[in-house]
Design an enzyme around this catalytic site. Sequence first.
Site, mmCIF file in Angstrom:
data_model
loop_
_atom_site.group_PDB
_atom_site.id
_atom_site.type_symbol
_atom_site.label_atom_id
_atom_site.label_comp_id
_atom_site.label_asym_id
_atom_site.label_seq_id
_atom_site.Cartn_x
_atom_site.Cartn_y
_atom_site.Cartn_z
ATOM 1 N N LYS B 81 0.919 -1.155 -0.016
ATOM 2 C CA LYS B 81 0.164 0.118 -0.092
ATOM 3 C C LYS B 81 0.859 1.208 0.014
ATOM 4 O O LYS B 81 1.951 1.324 0.637
ATOM 5 C CB LYS B 81 -0.730 -0.208 1.311
ATOM 6 C CG LYS B 81 -1.902 1.016 1.269
ATOM 7 C CD LYS B 81 -2.783 0.843 2.406
ATOM 8 C CE LYS B 81 -3.807 2.032 2.500
ATOM 9 N NZ LYS B 81 -4.625 1.965 3.851
ATOM 10 N N SER B 156 -9.754 1.564 3.169
ATOM 11 C CA SER B 156 -8.867 2.421 2.184
ATOM 12 C C SER B 156 -7.951 1.612 1.484
ATOM 13 O O SER B 156 -7.451 1.938 0.296
ATOM 14 C CB SER B 156 -8.109 3.477 2.927
ATOM 15 O OG SER B 156 -7.157 2.777 4.009
ATOM 16 N N SER B 180 -9.959 -0.540 7.324
ATOM 17 C CA SER B 180 -9.092 -0.504 5.695
ATOM 18 C C SER B 180 -8.504 -1.508 5.148
ATOM 19 O O SER B 180 -8.063 -1.699 4.195
ATOM 20 C CB SER B 180 -8.028 0.758 5.825
ATOM 21 O OG SER B 180 -9.233 1.982 5.785
#
Lengths: 98, 488
Positions: B81, B156, B180
Amino acid sequence: MPIGTREVEKIADLAHLKFDPQELERFVGHFQQILEYFAQLEAVSTENVESAHQAVEGKKRATPTREDEVRPSLPVATALDNAPESSEDHFQVPPVIE
Amino acid sequence: MTEFGQMPIKQLRELIQRRDASVTEITQSFLSRIRQCDDKIKAFLTVEEEPALAQAARLDRQLASGESKNGLLSGIPLAIKDNIVTQGVRTTCASRILENYIPPYDATVVSRLKESGAILLGKTNCDEFAMGSSTENSAFFATRNPWDLERVPGGSSGGSAAAVAAGEAPGALGSDTGGSIRQPAAFCGTVGLKPTYGRVSRYGLVAFASSLDQIGPVGNSVSDVALLLQAIAGSDPQDSTSAARPVEDYLSEIDQEVKGLKIGVPKEWFGSGLDGQIEQSLQAAIKKLEGLGCSLLEVSMPQTEYAISTYYIIAPAEASSNLARYDGVRYGHRSADQKDLDSMFKSTRSEGFGEEVKRRIMIGTYVLSAGYYDAYFIKASKVRTLLRNDYLEAFKKVDFLVGPTTPSLPFKIGEKKKDPLEMYLMDVYTVTANLAGIPGLSLPCGFSQEGLPIGLQIQAPYFQEARLLNLAHALEQELNVKRPKLPI
């Protein structure tokens, strides 16, 4: 607790943000809606309840403190690599004092 | 999908060790899958094609000469990420303010993956600074759900979950502040784990809410997630909140029997607001736990209804403080619109941050400001204690809690973007684990009539990741979810 444009502007100033009038209007609307939702917490009795400021507390946490020892850090040149503006071994900012 | 696309990481490792496939072949195949489908899915912000192939060739040479270190993830390409810093590789947090930021160091999790032989495939898209539940808040583009390109992948960590689901990477790292990792895992039909706060070092994770943030893995199966956790878990002198507890052997415990375990089903998690298809799928999955010899117990988590308010006061408060560092001085964007230092700060931040990030900084600043601090921040911190007490009470009676990961199926792109509060309510089943600091895992338990994935969440007491993975693995085997054909 209703919140108005002037208060939102004051908060923006504290947060070092600025909004154009259209953005501001939208923000005030969302802000009011969110604060109205938060008002549900008033119904929770928290008398004699301690605040939690850490995710895991007590023995489970097991995060010991350590001696404050000097250790190697980033070389100055590397630290300046991402700076928008730098001069010699400093970060450069707009003049602060006239 | 390529031949290696959904292969368990363990099997990829065996192919490499037996020299039945080279690291270069495997890396190449994931890169070609990215080339083939990522213009539609848009899971990656940066693809490290050349460095990944160079590293693969190096590992192949080491294998040929017998010098291979045989690390836990030797030769496995992974996606990270983009809010986890990677030395020399652009790390943007999907924000304009860090658009050209090249970190001078690796996050501890990245160093650990590298030490275990993993290859960095690229950096995945996310909501800006991990603030969002749909990956629509990325400053660059929205990621799409591989099961339906018109829908969001969740957020996210939407890029990480979509990349794994689409076979663009065999595994990925995400971060979880309020769901997330787990929510996108559920939306994309993958497995996602948020470890106990402190189990994984946060050093090099760009801070959003420091008392809630935790890095964790996303994979195609529970055993892949266990393997990834094994590689990244453990204390770290660079993160004083990392726990000094020994790391368990997650893989050796994964196959143990689960007979006799007591599973709590919180009644508040099945109330109104839960999608009918999700509820049906969950009830069927929970029955399977009984089939495995577990006993089910209804428990109560009375503070559930206050979870969203509590979280959306505490997380923005911490964010408003953490994001004060973006001032255009040391790194990141600096506005050309400046008369003095103060106007430089304001212009830089106003140009660099997107709408949702600004909203959270504003909420955070408000709830911490004089006159409102006690009414909002302190009140929420006290409710956080009550919420944690709910868990402590529940875990006196049961070993695990089970319930939904999300209240709804993956929604359409743009559907909830205009109404921030409606988006926040999507996090109702995930934020409580972050507020209490306990681990939670989402695994697929079925597919809806429309062919959309449904996630089931299991939560465990502090530092019980080994038992959590064990139970999730057993349930995964028992469910044996039939996957429709991926449309892309």
